[in-house]
Design an enzyme around this catalytic site. Structure first.
Site, PDB file in Angstrom:
ATOM      1  N   ARG A 192      37.673  20.142  33.887  1.00 28.14           N
ATOM      2  CA  ARG A 192      38.860  20.819  33.364  1.00 28.14           C
ATOM      3  C   ARG A 192      40.075  19.917  33.542  1.00 28.14           C
ATOM      4  O   ARG A 192      40.177  19.184  34.517  1.00 28.14           O
ATOM      5  CB  ARG A 192      39.052  22.124  34.142  1.00 28.14           C
ATOM      6  CG  ARG A 192      40.134  23.028  33.671  1.00 28.14           C
ATOM      7  CD  ARG A 192      40.118  24.355  34.423  1.00 28.14           C
ATOM      8  NE  ARG A 192      38.962  25.149  33.982  1.00 28.14           N
ATOM      9  CZ  ARG A 192      38.225  25.914  34.792  1.00 28.14           C
ATOM     10  NH1 ARG A 192      38.510  25.983  36.075  1.00 28.14           N
ATOM     11  NH2 ARG A 192      37.210  26.594  34.323  1.00 28.14           N
ATOM     12  N   ASN A 239      40.351  26.784  45.120  1.00 30.45           N
ATOM     13  CA  ASN A 239      39.152  26.044  44.724  1.00 30.45           C
ATOM     14  C   ASN A 239      38.595  25.285  45.917  1.00 30.45           C
ATOM     15  O   ASN A 239      39.341  24.564  46.580  1.00 30.45           O
ATOM     16  CB  ASN A 239      39.500  25.007  43.641  1.00 30.45           C
ATOM     17  CG  ASN A 239      40.037  25.632  42.391  1.00 30.45           C
ATOM     18  OD1 ASN A 239      39.322  26.329  41.687  1.00 30.45           O
ATOM     19  ND2 ASN A 239      41.316  25.391  42.099  1.00 30.45           N
ATOM     20  N   ASP A 255      35.302  19.657  41.850  1.00 30.01           N
ATOM     21  CA  ASP A 255      35.263  21.111  42.013  1.00 30.01           C
ATOM     22  C   ASP A 255      33.834  21.518  42.383  1.00 30.01           C
ATOM     23  O   ASP A 255      32.892  21.182  41.673  1.00 30.01           O
ATOM     24  CB  ASP A 255      35.696  21.758  40.699  1.00 30.01           C
ATOM     25  CG  ASP A 255      35.756  23.269  40.763  1.00 30.01           C
ATOM     26  OD1 ASP A 255      34.772  23.880  41.237  1.00 30.01           O
ATOM     27  OD2 ASP A 255      36.758  23.846  40.327  1.00 30.01           O
ATOM     28  N   ASP A 258      32.749  24.727  42.659  1.00 29.05           N
ATOM     29  CA  ASP A 258      32.469  26.073  42.129  1.00 29.05           C
ATOM     30  C   ASP A 258      32.958  27.225  42.993  1.00 29.05           C
ATOM     31  O   ASP A 258      33.500  28.182  42.458  1.00 29.05           O
ATOM     32  CB  ASP A 258      30.980  26.285  41.827  1.00 29.05           C
ATOM     33  CG  ASP A 258      30.439  25.249  40.873  1.00 29.05           C
ATOM     34  OD1 ASP A 258      31.068  25.006  39.827  1.00 29.05           O
ATOM     35  OD2 ASP A 258      29.389  24.665  41.176  1.00 29.05           O
ATOM     36  N   ASP A 298      32.003  33.177  42.605  1.00 29.37           N
ATOM     37  CA  ASP A 298      31.123  32.138  42.054  1.00 29.37           C
ATOM     38  C   ASP A 298      30.098  31.572  43.031  1.00 29.37           C
ATOM     39  O   ASP A 298      29.677  30.417  42.915  1.00 29.37           O
ATOM     40  CB  ASP A 298      31.945  30.992  41.443  1.00 29.37           C
ATOM     41  CG  ASP A 298      32.883  31.489  40.349  1.00 29.37           C
ATOM     42  OD1 ASP A 298      32.503  32.447  39.645  1.00 29.37           O
ATOM     43  OD2 ASP A 298      33.978  30.924  40.204  1.00 29.37           O
ATOM     44  N   GLU A 331      27.088  30.460  41.060  1.00 28.24           N
ATOM     45  CA  GLU A 331      27.300  29.200  40.352  1.00 28.24           C
ATOM     46  C   GLU A 331      27.187  28.023  41.323  1.00 28.24           C
ATOM     47  O   GLU A 331      26.603  26.993  40.999  1.00 28.24           O
ATOM     48  CB  GLU A 331      28.678  29.220  39.684  1.00 28.24           C
ATOM     49  CG  GLU A 331      28.920  28.077  38.736  1.00 28.24           C
ATOM     50  CD  GLU A 331      30.281  28.171  38.054  1.00 28.24           C
ATOM     51  OE1 GLU A 331      30.666  27.165  37.443  1.00 28.24           O
ATOM     52  OE2 GLU A 331      30.962  29.217  38.142  1.00 28.24           O
TER      53      GLU A 331
END
Length: 176
Positions: free
Chosen positions: A23, A87, A103, A105, A120, A123
């Site tokens: 991102r 994060n 990152d 997740d 998450d 994930e």
């Protein structure tokens, strides 16, 4: 090594463990930039996802990045209070192109009353297996989660009741 200058506009990029871009946040104003921390502010900025989608943030935010901590925070200023999105990821690096981090997740959403929710986990588990996170990395992430929760409950660093307000006032001085 140079660091982003106060008042300059930088890009923030997050990556995944395998090195792929995750991102990009297009425009964050540096409110403080040192070898240890970068504090930035933004409002309704463009965010680009790795799959080509893009969107704009909905509110002003104050971001906190640390060169030694495996987490970063975004304090979002809304009409009903300050929400945080945290994060779990590597400490930041700065290479004159962008502020960058990996990152991992796991995220924590913190509400104005300082209650929080861990997000998450599924994930993280999926990517841990898919990208073969070493046990040492998993241990760092888990310890960082514990440290982050401690910061939240103690209202330390970016969770101090006046942190976002103070830096938002500075951000307003740099806005067009």
């Amino acid at each position: 090594m140079s660091f982003p200058k106060t008042g300059s506009s930088i890009q923030v990029q997050s990556y995944k463990h395998n090195g792929t871009l995750h991102r990009i946040w297009e425009e964050t104003i540096v409110l403080k930039g040192t070898s240890n921390i970068v504090i930035g502010g933004n409002d309704r900025i463009l965010v680009k996802e790795s799959d080509g989608r893009h969107w704009r943030t909905r509110e002003p935010a104050i971001c906190y990045f640390d060169s030694e901590k495996w987490f970063n925070t975004i304090g979002m200023i809304r009409s009903d209070g300050i929400y945080y999105y945290c994060n779990l990821g590597t400490p930041f690096t700065w290479d004159k192109e962008a502020l960058k981090y990996i990152d991992y997740d796991l995220d924590i959403k913190v509400f104005p009353d300082m209650t929080y929710a861990i997000l998450d986990e599924d994930e993280y588990e999926q990517h841990r297996k898919l990208m073969n996170y070493p046990p040492e990395l998993d241990a760092i992430i888990q310890a960082s989660m514990t440290e982050l929760i401690s910061w939240i409950t103690q209202r330390k660093g970016p969770f101090d009741p006046h942190f976002v307000e103070m830096w938002y006032e500075r951000f307003l001085q740099y806005r067009d």
